[in-house]
Design a protein around this motif. Sequence first.
Motif, PDB file in Angstrom:
ATOM      1  N   PRO A 223       0.783  -1.243   0.000  1.00 46.68           N
ATOM      2  CA  PRO A 223       0.000   0.000   0.000  1.00 46.68           C
ATOM      3  C   PRO A 223       0.807   1.282   0.000  1.00 46.68           C
ATOM      4  CG  PRO A 223       0.055  -0.916   2.207  1.00 46.68           C
ATOM      5  CD  PRO A 223       0.746  -1.912   1.317  1.00 46.68           C
ATOM      6  N   GLY A 224       2.109   1.217   0.177  1.00 43.53           N
ATOM      7  CA  GLY A 224       2.888   2.451   0.266  1.00 43.53           C
ATOM      8  C   GLY A 224       2.939   2.975   1.690  1.00 43.53           C
ATOM      9  N   PRO A 225       3.725   4.027   1.946  1.00 39.62           N
ATOM     10  CA  PRO A 225       3.887   4.575   3.295  1.00 39.62           C
ATOM     11  C   PRO A 225       2.578   5.058   3.909  1.00 39.62           C
ATOM     12  CG  PRO A 225       5.593   5.397   1.834  1.00 39.62           C
ATOM     13  CD  PRO A 225       4.603   4.686   0.967  1.00 39.62           C
ATOM     14  N   THR A 226       2.536   5.035   5.229  1.00 41.66           N
ATOM     15  CA  THR A 226       1.355   5.462   5.975  1.00 41.66           C
ATOM     16  C   THR A 226       1.159   6.971   5.863  1.00 41.66           C
ATOM     17  OG1 THR A 226       1.735   3.668   7.547  1.00 41.66           O
ATOM     18  CG2 THR A 226       0.260   5.431   8.246  1.00 41.66           C
ATOM     19  N   LEU A 227      -0.092   7.373   5.763  1.00 42.99           N
ATOM     20  CA  LEU A 227      -0.453   8.793   5.690  1.00 42.99           C
ATOM     21  C   LEU A 227      -1.128   9.245   6.973  1.00 42.99           C
ATOM     22  CD1 LEU A 227      -1.872   8.977   2.054  1.00 42.99           C
ATOM     23  CD2 LEU A 227       0.429   9.542   2.841  1.00 42.99           C
ATOM     24  N   PRO A 228      -1.141  10.585   7.221  1.00 44.69           N
ATOM     25  CA  PRO A 228      -0.500  11.665   6.450  1.00 44.69           C
ATOM     26  C   PRO A 228       1.001  11.628   6.601  1.00 44.69           C
ATOM     27  CG  PRO A 228      -1.422  12.542   8.467  1.00 44.69           C
ATOM     28  CD  PRO A 228      -1.859  11.102   8.407  1.00 44.69           C
ATOM     29  N   LEU A 229       1.680  12.297   5.644  1.00 43.64           N
ATOM     30  CA  LEU A 229       3.127  12.248   5.588  1.00 43.64           C
ATOM     31  C   LEU A 229       3.661  13.645   5.302  1.00 43.64           C
ATOM     32  CD1 LEU A 229       5.478  10.180   5.599  1.00 43.64           C
ATOM     33  CD2 LEU A 229       5.139   9.917   3.147  1.00 43.64           C
ATOM     34  N   SER A 230       4.670  14.067   6.058  1.00 43.04           N
ATOM     35  CA  SER A 230       5.279  15.384   5.847  1.00 43.04           C
ATOM     36  C   SER A 230       6.786  15.267   6.021  1.00 43.04           C
ATOM     37  CB  SER A 230       4.704  16.402   6.840  1.00 43.04           C
ATOM     38  OG  SER A 230       5.237  17.692   6.603  1.00 43.04           O
ATOM     39  N   VAL A 231       7.521  15.763   5.038  1.00 42.11           N
ATOM     40  CA  VAL A 231       8.982  15.693   5.066  1.00 42.11           C
ATOM     41  C   VAL A 231       9.557  17.042   4.656  1.00 42.11           C
ATOM     42  CG1 VAL A 231      11.034  14.617   4.093  1.00 42.11           C
ATOM     43  CG2 VAL A 231       9.008  13.230   4.537  1.00 42.11           C
ATOM     44  N   GLY A 232      10.507  17.530   5.442  1.00 42.61           N
ATOM     45  CA  GLY A 232      11.219  18.750   5.102  1.00 42.61           C
ATOM     46  C   GLY A 232      12.653  18.417   4.764  1.00 42.61           C
ATOM     47  N   ALA A 233      13.108  18.784   3.567  1.00 40.91           N
ATOM     48  CA  ALA A 233      14.478  18.532   3.132  1.00 40.91           C
ATOM     49  C   ALA A 233      14.762  19.437   1.940  1.00 40.91           C
ATOM     50  CB  ALA A 233      14.681  17.067   2.752  1.00 40.91           C
ATOM     51  N   GLY A 234      16.023  19.647   1.652  1.00 41.94           N
ATOM     52  CA  GLY A 234      16.366  20.475   0.503  1.00 41.94           C
ATOM     53  C   GLY A 234      15.827  21.888   0.647  1.00 41.94           C
ATOM     54  N   ASP A 235      15.149  22.366  -0.382  1.00 48.58           N
ATOM     55  CA  ASP A 235      14.664  23.747  -0.362  1.00 48.58           C
ATOM     56  C   ASP A 235      13.188  23.873   0.006  1.00 48.58           C
ATOM     57  OD1 ASP A 235      13.436  22.837  -2.653  1.00 48.58           O
ATOM     58  OD2 ASP A 235      14.164  24.440  -3.965  1.00 48.58           O
ATOM     59  N   GLY A 236      12.603  22.818   0.595  1.00 48.52           N
ATOM     60  CA  GLY A 236      11.199  22.935   0.966  1.00 48.52           C
ATOM     61  C   GLY A 236      10.683  21.771   1.782  1.00 48.52           C
ATOM     62  N   THR A 237       9.390  21.833   2.077  1.00 50.23           N
ATOM     63  CA  THR A 237       8.683  20.776   2.815  1.00 50.23           C
ATOM     64  C   THR A 237       7.496  20.329   1.981  1.00 50.23           C
ATOM     65  OG1 THR A 237       9.304  21.664   4.978  1.00 50.23           O
ATOM     66  CG2 THR A 237       7.375  20.239   4.903  1.00 50.23           C
ATOM     67  N   VAL A 238       7.320  19.019   1.884  1.00 52.87           N
ATOM     68  CA  VAL A 238       6.177  18.474   1.153  1.00 52.87           C
ATOM     69  C   VAL A 238       5.310  17.681   2.114  1.00 52.87           C
ATOM     70  CG1 VAL A 238       7.504  16.437   0.434  1.00 52.87           C
ATOM     71  CG2 VAL A 238       5.447  17.067  -0.813  1.00 52.87           C
ATOM     72  N   THR A 239       3.995  17.903   2.011  1.00 50.39           N
ATOM     73  CA  THR A 239       3.007  17.217   2.852  1.00 50.39           C
ATOM     74  C   THR A 239       1.976  16.565   1.954  1.00 50.39           C
ATOM     75  OG1 THR A 239       3.312  18.895   4.577  1.00 50.39           O
ATOM     76  CG2 THR A 239       1.352  17.503   4.731  1.00 50.39           C
ATOM     77  N   PHE A 240       1.608  15.329   2.289  1.00 48.38           N
ATOM     78  CA  PHE A 240       0.604  14.608   1.499  1.00 48.38           C
ATOM     79  C   PHE A 240      -0.372  13.913   2.435  1.00 48.38           C
ATOM     80  CE2 PHE A 240      -0.489  10.682  -1.109  1.00 48.38           C
ATOM     81  CZ  PHE A 240      -1.423  11.349  -1.889  1.00 48.38           C
ATOM     82  N   ASP A 241      -1.680  14.157   2.230  1.00 47.18           N
ATOM     83  CA  ASP A 241      -2.706  13.568   3.091  1.00 47.18           C
ATOM     84  C   ASP A 241      -3.567  12.540   2.375  1.00 47.18           C
ATOM     85  OD1 ASP A 241      -4.253  15.096   1.396  1.00 47.18           O
ATOM     86  OD2 ASP A 241      -5.048  16.435   2.941  1.00 47.18           O
ATOM     87  N   GLY A 242      -3.187  12.183   1.158  1.00 51.43           N
ATOM     88  CA  GLY A 242      -3.964  11.225   0.389  1.00 51.43           C
ATOM     89  C   GLY A 242      -4.816  11.887  -0.678  1.00 51.43           C
ATOM     90  N   GLU A 243      -5.038  13.189  -0.544  1.00 48.52           N
ATOM     91  CA  GLU A 243      -5.862  13.918  -1.501  1.00 48.52           C
ATOM     92  C   GLU A 243      -5.138  15.104  -2.132  1.00 48.52           C
ATOM     93  OE1 GLU A 243      -9.476  15.030   0.434  1.00 48.52           O
ATOM     94  OE2 GLU A 243     -10.169  12.958   0.684  1.00 48.52           O
ATOM     95  N   ARG A 244      -4.293  15.780  -1.345  1.00 49.84           N
ATOM     96  CA  ARG A 244      -3.584  16.960  -1.844  1.00 49.84           C
ATOM     97  C   ARG A 244      -2.107  16.919  -1.450  1.00 49.84           C
ATOM     98  NH1 ARG A 244      -7.469  20.508  -3.722  1.00 49.84           N
ATOM     99  NH2 ARG A 244      -5.849  22.036  -4.237  1.00 49.84           N
ATOM    100  N   ILE A 245      -1.300  17.469  -2.332  1.00 48.49           N
ATOM    101  CA  ILE A 245       0.136  17.608  -2.078  1.00 48.49           C
ATOM    102  C   ILE A 245       0.410  19.090  -1.822  1.00 48.49           C
ATOM    103  CG2 ILE A 245       2.446  17.357  -3.069  1.00 48.49           C
ATOM    104  CD1 ILE A 245       0.926  15.272  -5.009  1.00 48.49           C
ATOM    105  N   ARG A 246       1.061  19.378  -0.719  1.00 47.92           N
ATOM    106  CA  ARG A 246       1.349  20.767  -0.354  1.00 47.92           C
ATOM    107  C   ARG A 246       2.861  20.977  -0.334  1.00 47.92           C
ATOM    108  NH1 ARG A 246      -1.327  24.963   2.321  1.00 47.92           N
ATOM    109  NH2 ARG A 246       0.005  26.282   3.641  1.00 47.92           N
TER     110      ARG A 246
END
Length: 297
Positions: A124-147
């Motif tokens: 099924p892939g990694p558990t959600l919600p998921l948020s990672v900060g690295a490089g030049d930004g932070t990405v968050t994914f809740d299953g419906e939207r990527i921020r």
Amino acid sequence: MAEILQKDGTWTFDGETIRIVPGRERGVHLLRQTLGELAVPLSAVAGIAYEPGRKSGRLRLRLRDGADPLLQVARGRLPDAADPYQLTVDPDRAGVAEYVVDEVRNALLLDQVPDGPSDRYLLPGPTLPLSVGAGDGTVTFDGERIRLEWNWKTEEGKKSAGTQSLPLEDIRSVEWLPSKGLENGYLRFIVLREPTKAPPKHDPHAIELFGFKKDPLMAMVAAAVVARLPHPSGAGTPATAPALTKTPPVPPALAPDEAPDHDALLRRLRELGELHRAGILTEDEFTAAKQAVLKRF
């Protein structure tokens, strides 16, 4: 039951599923610790091997191509230390490792599991919600939207575009490339109506990676999104799709206006069982879907 416990982690095989639990030792890679426990169904396994070494051996699990969204994204570019399907084995546990290999191989033969590509994700892939900060930004994914949010390392032109919020249905594909040498890596989301050839440094739909400790975690985010996109084979549905709906969809072969095909119904029951064992379907979802299929007999 076959089980091997090491500082690097624990692998347990019950005849149907290989459960992989990463170790808690300081040397265990951050990606493996963040992923946590993995339940790999036997149907996703292409092979297993134990490789002896001077100081320590290595247990390797090989999955079928297309079975795991993480491996689909990584394309063999994960370092060995970050690969969740490898286990470092102490020399005095070599016999236990070989026993685990024999048990899994025997099960693969008995169940006649094919070692060819899979036409759907079996993990099924990694558990959600998921948020990672690295490089030049932070990405968050809740299953419906990527921020996508930016930090002080972001190039000004890219930062001026502001925080990005991308609905899953607008994503065509995901690209992940780790840093190598002097070349930076990136995590990029290819948007259906807004494709771009801009380098990650300037692309508002990409995180540029500089080779720091948390960079590999971006592969987890990529895998979580990819698991919810159509499978690259063009067949089947994303492994996590049933969990996003209250009632699992009925495949076209079982549509109400068509005559029931008993062979197709039996295949569907087996598929539902695999999804349930893999943890993709909950107990309630599995029961509801099974009853819907049984009513077609």
